[in-house]
Motif scaffolding. Structure first.
Motif, PDB file in Angstrom:
ATOM      1  N   UNK A 116      43.330  40.240  44.769  1.00 37.00           N
ATOM      2  CA  UNK A 116      44.015  41.452  45.198  1.00 37.00           C
ATOM      3  C   UNK A 116      45.506  41.345  44.853  1.00 37.00           C
ATOM      4  N   UNK A 117      45.907  42.073  43.819  1.00 37.71           N
ATOM      5  CA  UNK A 117      47.316  42.081  43.418  1.00 37.71           C
ATOM      6  C   UNK A 117      47.756  43.540  43.325  1.00 37.71           C
ATOM      7  N   UNK A 176      38.855  39.292  49.847  1.00 37.91           N
ATOM      8  CA  UNK A 176      39.655  39.157  48.628  1.00 37.91           C
ATOM      9  C   UNK A 176      40.621  37.979  48.759  1.00 37.91           C
ATOM     10  N   UNK A 177      41.098  37.493  47.617  1.00 36.29           N
ATOM     11  CA  UNK A 177      42.137  36.459  47.605  1.00 36.29           C
ATOM     12  C   UNK A 177      43.433  37.137  47.179  1.00 36.29           C
ATOM     13  N   UNK A 178      44.504  36.936  47.922  1.00 39.98           N
ATOM     14  CA  UNK A 178      45.777  37.526  47.493  1.00 39.98           C
ATOM     15  C   UNK A 178      46.628  36.439  46.837  1.00 39.98           C
ATOM     16  N   UNK A 193      35.225  37.636  37.161  1.00 39.52           N
ATOM     17  CA  UNK A 193      36.409  37.794  38.001  1.00 39.52           C
ATOM     18  C   UNK A 193      36.879  39.232  37.990  1.00 39.52           C
ATOM     19  N   UNK A 194      37.253  39.741  39.144  1.00 41.45           N
ATOM     20  CA  UNK A 194      37.813  41.081  39.227  1.00 41.45           C
ATOM     21  C   UNK A 194      39.229  40.962  39.784  1.00 41.45           C
ATOM     22  N   UNK A 195      40.184  41.445  38.998  1.00 40.05           N
ATOM     23  CA  UNK A 195      41.574  41.440  39.444  1.00 40.05           C
ATOM     24  C   UNK A 195      41.965  42.881  39.735  1.00 40.05           C
ATOM     25  N   UNK A 196      42.427  43.140  40.923  1.00 44.73           N
ATOM     26  CA  UNK A 196      42.792  44.506  41.296  1.00 44.73           C
ATOM     27  C   UNK A 196      44.308  44.629  41.264  1.00 44.73           C
ATOM     28  N   UNK A 197      44.815  45.523  40.426  1.00 45.12           N
ATOM     29  CA  UNK A 197      46.255  45.731  40.342  1.00 45.12           C
ATOM     30  C   UNK A 197      46.798  45.334  38.988  1.00 45.12           C
TER      31      UNK A 197
END
Lengths: 444, 444
Positions: B266-267, B129-131, B167-171
């Motif tokens: 990853x947010x 993931x990219x933070x 794109x998948x943004x988590x958070x």
């Protein structure tokens, strides 16, 4: 057909341009209305405005403000296709370019790959020196300069301390002169505010030039004034000397003199960046491609070269035109016109260089300019030349937004004696660890 | 004494601050007139304005414009010393910090190291993931997004194509919401102009939130409106779901659903960034340091913690104050005052949080804001909230020059529907090679 890169077939002919410098983008633009498909290949997704790289390196302007994405430059051009790729080889028989994203067929190939720093085979120099040809080079130099000062705070040992504070610039052309001027501005106005714990009288800037004058190719007056300005700014200009070796710590000159520095900037010479697969017979000394007056590469019908990579030998310029923006732009523009003629069977127009002169800036308020307007020569040095330099560079920066940002930076630093971008972001040059250089002292 | 870092001894006491985020620089500023030596240690030479990182990631503003060199911020402050270093350990008995440039003694130690992305021990997730916590993260995401589209041009295979476009943004906190909004702006106004060969109807943006609402901690109205805006912009908001695993290609949710993407942001949560050497008993869940009402770390007399790393447990906030800029700034400011009191033996003032509310922007012209002014609450959503958001962020950006550049960028993109910084410069996220993911298809 599996390994062909995916590009739709549009247009009657495909013109493949390798390299998006001044020459490449000017050519692509001038093919705007042609019935061809324009494919631009570059290993970056942006055009770099090289004349201001030295300002990025000295924290004068934002790195992002002197580059411009190709896709944005050509957003309105229907026949334009960009591909982010590296070119490995060209097969001129099959008319196909081998790239990192697959094979790309062409009807016309234009090599606009420019030039790269020439270390004349000195591998140790290549490894230890920083060159100034790309945005990565410039930010690497900026990071290195700032990191040097952070490191200098941590050592009292005189030689180590000086190795971090002193700079050696090799090459007295425009890049070397402008960089030396900008570094001396930093030393005078900016760094002492940031590093109050350091004594900037100990910071030495050396500019080493192999010949008897700076800015070779410009007028005697310009060379002389540039030297004067630099010396006034406290730059140590050493003429008639060559740096023979540099191990990352000690630079040794052909005179036997040595200079201790952890940062040697190589602005001394460039060499062409040819594509493997072009016949050896067309390569000249300096890795340039020999072209005729139509920029056609010697020995080919449909392969052209423009800009720094091209050597068009004429009576007036027996070694080719100077590696500057103007010949590149003019060759790109004319080749566009000539390709359009070629397609419809019209006669081609030979290249004639319209020399508008050249200029270099030397720190705040000072520049030297040899201008040619309507066949008249104007030589001017000092404040007025500096204003002209700024105006011409500002309008030449690609992209209106970039122009605004650069202008804002310049106005800001002019009035505040401050620069805005003293950031260590990204890669820095890998220095030899301090411990490993202590022994140098006893070696000398 | 060989391995001590070189810092002159000035001032009666030395206050060592580790970390130059909001809390750290506010503390250093408020010690301006104290008879102490302020030593700020950070592993970068610049302060990062974290609230705008998502705009760097989506090419909205120049990377350089949201960071500011510490040395420049404190150029006028005589008792301030900056050291570029990483902290490895602290010895609270000997009152010394062990850093990459040597040992540094302190009289008062302030830990302001902030928080870092929390992957809850999921190493595979951490790797793929990219933070979004640092400037490097943000430019890495920008480079990755742009590179994805370049790659997408080269594949027709539907799943591969989608893996690059989706794109998948988590958070669903402020970072996730703002990023989703900005990405949908890019999809609508900017990218189609750059990539005419791609069909942006195929680009999906997923925002995954573990709870039943977005922007937890804000009002019901704000959460609801943020959801509405995002869905209007075409973002697929999935509530009450967790991403359990991600191998760089397939994200698997706790519901068993899977999403194919090469870019998962990853947010979703953060964890404190404590310094080794602080006693375990003072560490709370989430790696925060337990502090009293004076921000003193539990169990110590002269060790303090402020900002995201500090957990001040109160009746109203039994899990500590939210990890936002406001508590950090206020704690930094008060601790400066309290350290000055401590030195002269005056009583200390306990921290009271002045909650000014919070806000988040959701794409062009839309924001949600819960404001608190003079003990009154104001809730507003839409265009007016967006204007407030812009104004507050603009005046909060550190450095006048930065403010100008950010303002210029915003005005530019507002009127042109364009952004200026679509550059692939520096590192990008390392994707799994396409060849290695083809097999995924048969696995499902």
């Amino acid at each position: 057909m599996e390994n062909y890169a995916k590009i739709a077939n549009t247009g009657k002919y495909r013109v493949v341009i390798v390299g998006g410098g001044f020459a490449g983008i000017e050519l692509a633009k001038s093919l705007r209305d042609a019935d061809v498909q324009v494919v631009l290949i570059d290993k970056q997704n942006y055009h770099t405005f090289q004349p201001l790289l030295y300002q990025v390196a000295t924290a004068g302007v934002e790195a992002d403000s002197i580059v411009h994405p190709f896709r944005k430059i050509f957003a309105g051009q229907k026949n334009f296709y960009f591909r982010l790729a590296e070119v490995a080889h060209v097969d001129t028989e099959e008319q196909v370019v081998e790239t990192s994203i697959g094979l790309i067929k062409y009807d016309y190939l234009v090599i606009a790959t420019g030039a790269t720093a020439n270390f004349f085979g000195n591998e140790q120099m290549e490894q230890n020196a920083i060159s100034m040809k790309s945005l990565n080079d410039a930010t690497e130099l900026r990071n290195t300069i700032l990191y040097n000062f952070e490191q200098a705070l941590q050592t009292d040992e005189v030689e180590q301390h000086n190795s971090l504070l002193d700079y050696v610039i090799v090459g007295g052309g425009p890049t070397g002169v402008e960089l030396a001027g900008a570094l001396s501005e930093l030393r005078k106005h900016v760094l002492p505010k940031d590093y109050k714990e350091l004594n900037f009288k100990e910071m030495d800037i050396y500019l080493i030039q192999s010949g008897p004058q700076l800015l070779k190719g410009m007028s005697e007056e310009a060379s002389q004034k540039a030297l004067e300005y630099l010396e006034d700014f406290g730059v140590k200009v050493w003429l008639n000397r060559r740096v023979q070796s540099y191990d990352g710590y000690t630079a040794t000159l052909d005179t036997g003199e040595t200079l201790i520095t952890r940062t040697l900037i190589w602005a001394a010479g460039v060499t062409g960046n040819p594509i493997p697969g072009i016949r050896k017979e067309s390569l000249l000394r300096g890795n340039q491609l020999k072209v005729d007056v139509y920029n056609r590469v010697d020995g080919y019908d449909n392969v052209f070269a423009i800009g720094d990579i091209a050597a068009m030998l004429t009576e007036e310029h027996p070694r080719g035109y100077p590696m500057l923006a103007q010949p590149a732009l003019q060759q790109g523009r004319l080749l566009g016109k000539n390709l359009k003629s070629l397609i419809v069977g019209k006669p081609l127009e030979p290249f004639e260089y319209d020399d508008k002169g050249s200029m270099a800036t030397v720190g705040r308020n000072h520049a030297v300019a040899d201008l040619k307007l309507l066949n008249k020569e104007y030589k001017t040095q000092g404040f007025f030349a500096w204003l002209i330099w700024m105006f011409i560079h500002l309008i030449s920066v690609v992209g209106f937004r970039n122009r605004l940002v650069v202008l804002m930076n310049w106005m800001w630093s002019y009035f505040t004696y401050d620069t805005g971008n003293r950031l260590i972001v990204g890669r820095k040059h890998v220095n030899i660890p301090m411990e490993e250089t202590v022994s140098h002292k006893t070696m000398e």
